[in-house]
Motif scaffolding. Structure first.
Motif, PDB file in Angstrom:
ATOM      1  N   LEU A 103      19.540 -38.729 -17.253  1.00 24.56           N
ATOM      2  CA  LEU A 103      20.582 -39.232 -16.357  1.00 24.56           C
ATOM      3  C   LEU A 103      21.223 -38.054 -15.641  1.00 24.56           C
ATOM      4  O   LEU A 103      22.086 -37.369 -16.181  1.00 24.56           O
ATOM      5  N   GLY A 104      20.756 -37.795 -14.432  1.00 17.52           N
ATOM      6  CA  GLY A 104      21.389 -36.774 -13.613  1.00 17.52           C
ATOM      7  C   GLY A 104      22.668 -37.314 -13.017  1.00 17.52           C
ATOM      8  O   GLY A 104      22.711 -38.454 -12.530  1.00 17.52           O
ATOM      9  N   ILE A 105      23.720 -36.503 -13.039  1.00 18.82           N
ATOM     10  CA  ILE A 105      25.040 -36.923 -12.573  1.00 18.82           C
ATOM     11  C   ILE A 105      25.440 -36.031 -11.404  1.00 18.82           C
ATOM     12  O   ILE A 105      25.460 -34.801 -11.525  1.00 18.82           O
ATOM     13  N   GLY A 106      25.757 -36.639 -10.265  1.00 13.88           N
ATOM     14  CA  GLY A 106      26.166 -35.886  -9.090  1.00 13.88           C
ATOM     15  C   GLY A 106      27.465 -36.410  -8.516  1.00 13.88           C
ATOM     16  O   GLY A 106      27.932 -37.494  -8.878  1.00 13.88           O
ATOM     17  N   ARG A 107      28.064 -35.626  -7.612  1.00 13.70           N
ATOM     18  CA  ARG A 107      29.341 -36.003  -7.016  1.00 13.70           C
ATOM     19  C   ARG A 107      29.280 -36.154  -5.502  1.00 13.70           C
ATOM     20  O   ARG A 107      30.267 -36.520  -4.862  1.00 13.70           O
ATOM     21  N   ALA A 108      28.123 -35.891  -4.878  1.00 12.21           N
ATOM     22  CA  ALA A 108      28.006 -35.979  -3.423  1.00 12.21           C
ATOM     23  C   ALA A 108      28.093 -37.434  -2.964  1.00 12.21           C
ATOM     24  O   ALA A 108      27.796 -38.357  -3.729  1.00 12.21           O
ATOM     25  N   PRO A 109      28.494 -37.671  -1.714  1.00  9.85           N
ATOM     26  CA  PRO A 109      28.537 -39.050  -1.215  1.00  9.85           C
ATOM     27  C   PRO A 109      27.150 -39.645  -1.015  1.00  9.85           C
ATOM     28  O   PRO A 109      26.968 -40.851  -1.146  1.00  9.85           O
ATOM     29  N   GLY A 110      26.165 -38.822  -0.661  1.00  6.10           N
ATOM     30  CA  GLY A 110      24.809 -39.322  -0.487  1.00  6.10           C
ATOM     31  C   GLY A 110      24.603 -40.149   0.756  1.00  6.10           C
ATOM     32  O   GLY A 110      23.609 -40.854   0.889  1.00  6.10           O
ATOM     33  N   GLY A 111      25.566 -40.059   1.684  1.00  3.20           N
ATOM     34  CA  GLY A 111      25.467 -40.834   2.908  1.00  3.20           C
ATOM     35  C   GLY A 111      26.710 -40.666   3.752  1.00  3.20           C
ATOM     36  O   GLY A 111      27.536 -39.781   3.510  1.00  3.20           O
ATOM     37  N   SER A 112      26.871 -41.531   4.727  1.00  4.76           N
ATOM     38  CA  SER A 112      27.993 -41.438   5.656  1.00  4.76           C
ATOM     39  C   SER A 112      29.302 -41.857   5.006  1.00  4.76           C
ATOM     40  O   SER A 112      29.325 -42.470   3.931  1.00  4.76           O
ATOM     41  N   ALA A 113      30.415 -41.539   5.680  1.00  6.40           N
ATOM     42  CA  ALA A 113      31.730 -41.954   5.192  1.00  6.40           C
ATOM     43  C   ALA A 113      31.822 -43.476   5.115  1.00  6.40           C
ATOM     44  O   ALA A 113      32.400 -44.032   4.172  1.00  6.40           O
ATOM     45  N   GLU A 114      31.223 -44.145   6.105  1.00 11.52           N
ATOM     46  CA  GLU A 114      31.258 -45.607   6.101  1.00 11.52           C
ATOM     47  C   GLU A 114      30.488 -46.178   4.921  1.00 11.52           C
ATOM     48  O   GLU A 114      30.921 -47.154   4.287  1.00 11.52           O
ATOM     49  N   ALA A 115      29.339 -45.565   4.601  1.00 17.93           N
ATOM     50  CA  ALA A 115      28.564 -46.029   3.456  1.00 17.93           C
ATOM     51  C   ALA A 115      29.339 -45.812   2.162  1.00 17.93           C
ATOM     52  O   ALA A 115      29.312 -46.657   1.257  1.00 17.93           O
ATOM     53  N   SER A 116      30.053 -44.690   2.066  1.00 16.55           N
ATOM     54  CA  SER A 116      30.839 -44.411   0.861  1.00 16.55           C
ATOM     55  C   SER A 116      31.950 -45.427   0.673  1.00 16.55           C
ATOM     56  O   SER A 116      32.209 -45.890  -0.443  1.00 16.55           O
ATOM     57  N   ILE A 117      32.604 -45.789   1.774  1.00 18.78           N
ATOM     58  CA  ILE A 117      33.668 -46.798   1.696  1.00 18.78           C
ATOM     59  C   ILE A 117      33.084 -48.142   1.273  1.00 18.78           C
ATOM     60  O   ILE A 117      33.650 -48.856   0.438  1.00 18.78           O
ATOM     61  N   ALA A 118      31.924 -48.483   1.845  1.00 13.78           N
ATOM     62  CA  ALA A 118      31.277 -49.750   1.484  1.00 13.78           C
ATOM     63  C   ALA A 118      30.886 -49.788   0.010  1.00 13.78           C
ATOM     64  O   ALA A 118      30.927 -50.833  -0.635  1.00 13.78           O
ATOM     65  N   LEU A 119      30.519 -48.634  -0.529  1.00 15.75           N
ATOM     66  CA  LEU A 119      30.091 -48.568  -1.931  1.00 15.75           C
ATOM     67  C   LEU A 119      31.259 -48.574  -2.904  1.00 15.75           C
ATOM     68  O   LEU A 119      31.222 -49.260  -3.926  1.00 15.75           O
ATOM     69  N   SER A 120      32.275 -47.767  -2.605  1.00 20.26           N
ATOM     70  CA  SER A 120      33.268 -47.514  -3.658  1.00 20.26           C
ATOM     71  C   SER A 120      34.697 -47.359  -3.184  1.00 20.26           C
ATOM     72  O   SER A 120      35.557 -46.943  -3.964  1.00 20.26           O
TER      73      SER A 120
END
Length: 331
Positions: A103-120
């Motif tokens: 289980l690799g654990i990361g802190r990057a958004p992995g996408g756009s700001a809009e995608a991050s808002i949609a996710l979390s």
């Protein structure tokens, strides 16, 4: 030398996301046959050129089509998720595929700001809470919540006989310190960082605490590498990737990595040439002997336990061949 694979599930020119994901499974099978230690798949969101938005789903597919290679996420982007759900998911994978799950654990958004808002929702707030989220996740994975805390009453079922092995992934001293303080293994993204990676890894080793997980510090260094029969062929393959990355960074429409034929007919500007030279500094490119020499030097420089290789080329065949040539030369 231990070698492993990091896959970003690229959607190549003329191919579909389904093609990309099927090729990811084939790459894992190839890695297992060749003797690679582990196969990890990354998490990206709202990237048309990268097909893996849910590594945990792909790991079920890949685990069912392999038998011994370790498989994992590189990484689950924890700020998007509740630790308990991540623990349940990876405990289930570890139940299905015993002693094979990372289980690799990361802190990057992995996408756009809009995608991050949609996710979390509030991503930055979740990042600030990352130290607590990591501790919470580890308690669920090890099933060792202190009895005076509310979550001690619950277990992330199904609880496997061998827990998933947590790795903190990063490119900075902050991630190294988090891995050391929490007693997890550490994967440093050499191919993504402009910082002094050796110093960062040494910080991890010197401050590592045994907190009930692994007994001693463990380090993976991840590098981007392209290998072909000749140096010239490898350089052409790399140029395809460089131009694709430049297009993406400029916000231009990207229909996949350009083919070698398209690159040969492309006029590179002086600005693009400068960007290419910068990207080359974080890559290993060459024939099998050249690549082996640079991998050995990288391992020695970091004193790494393992080298993880990410390879993106304009065809799935040349990507697979790159991993094959490296394995044959080193082992």
């Amino acid at each position: 030398m231990k070698l492993s694979i990091l896959d970003q599930a690229p959607v190549l020119s003329g191919k579909t996301p389904q093609d990309a994901l099927k090729e990811s499974m084939k790459l894992a099978q190839c890695g297992e046959k060749l003797g690679y230690t582990r196969y990890w798949i990354a998490e990206h969101h709202d990237f048309p050129g990268l097909a893996s938005s849910a590594p945990e789903v792909m790991l079920g597919y890949i685990g069912a089509n392999t038998s011994k290679i370790r498989i994992g996420a590189g990484a689950i982007l924890l700020p998007h998720y509740k630790p308990y759900k991540v623990a349940e998911t990876f405990n289930m994978l570890a139940t299905l595929f015993p002693n094979r799950i990372d289980l690799g654990i990361g802190r990057a958004p992995g996408g756009s700001a809009e995608a991050s808002i949609a996710l979390s929702g509030n991503f930055l707030e979740n990042v600030q809470n990352m130290p607590n989220s990591i501790k919470e996740l580890l308690h669920f994975l090890y099933n060792n919540y202190p009895s005076d805390q509310m979550f001690s009453k619950i277990t992330a079922h199904p609880f496997p006989s061998v827990a998933p092995v947590p790795w903190i992934l990063g490119t900075s001293e902050k991630s190294a310190v988090q891995a050391a303080e929490n007693g997890t293994a550490y994967a440093f993204g050499h191919f993504m960082s402009d910082k002094d990676g050796v110093e960062i890894v040494n910080t991890y080793r010197s401050t590592f605490r045994n907190n009930g997980g692994i007994q001693d510090p463990q380090v993976i260094v991840t590098i981007s590498a392209i290998c072909a029969q000749t140096t010239e062929q490898a350089e052409e393959l790399a140029l395809c990737w460089f131009l694709s990355k430049i297009q993406t960074d400029k916000g231009e429409k990207n229909n996949g990595i350009p083919t070698i034929e398209e690159v040969r007919n492309y006029s590179i500007t002086s600005e693009e040439e400068g960007r290419i030279q910068e990207m080359r500094k974080k890559m290993i490119i060459g024939n099998p002997k050249e690549v082996k020499q640079q991998l050995v030097e990288l391992q020695s420089m970091y004193n790494a336990d393992e080298i993880m290789i990410v390879t993106i080329t304009p065809s799935y065949e040349s990507r697979k061949k790159s991993y094959e040539l490296i394995a044959e030369e080193i082992w």
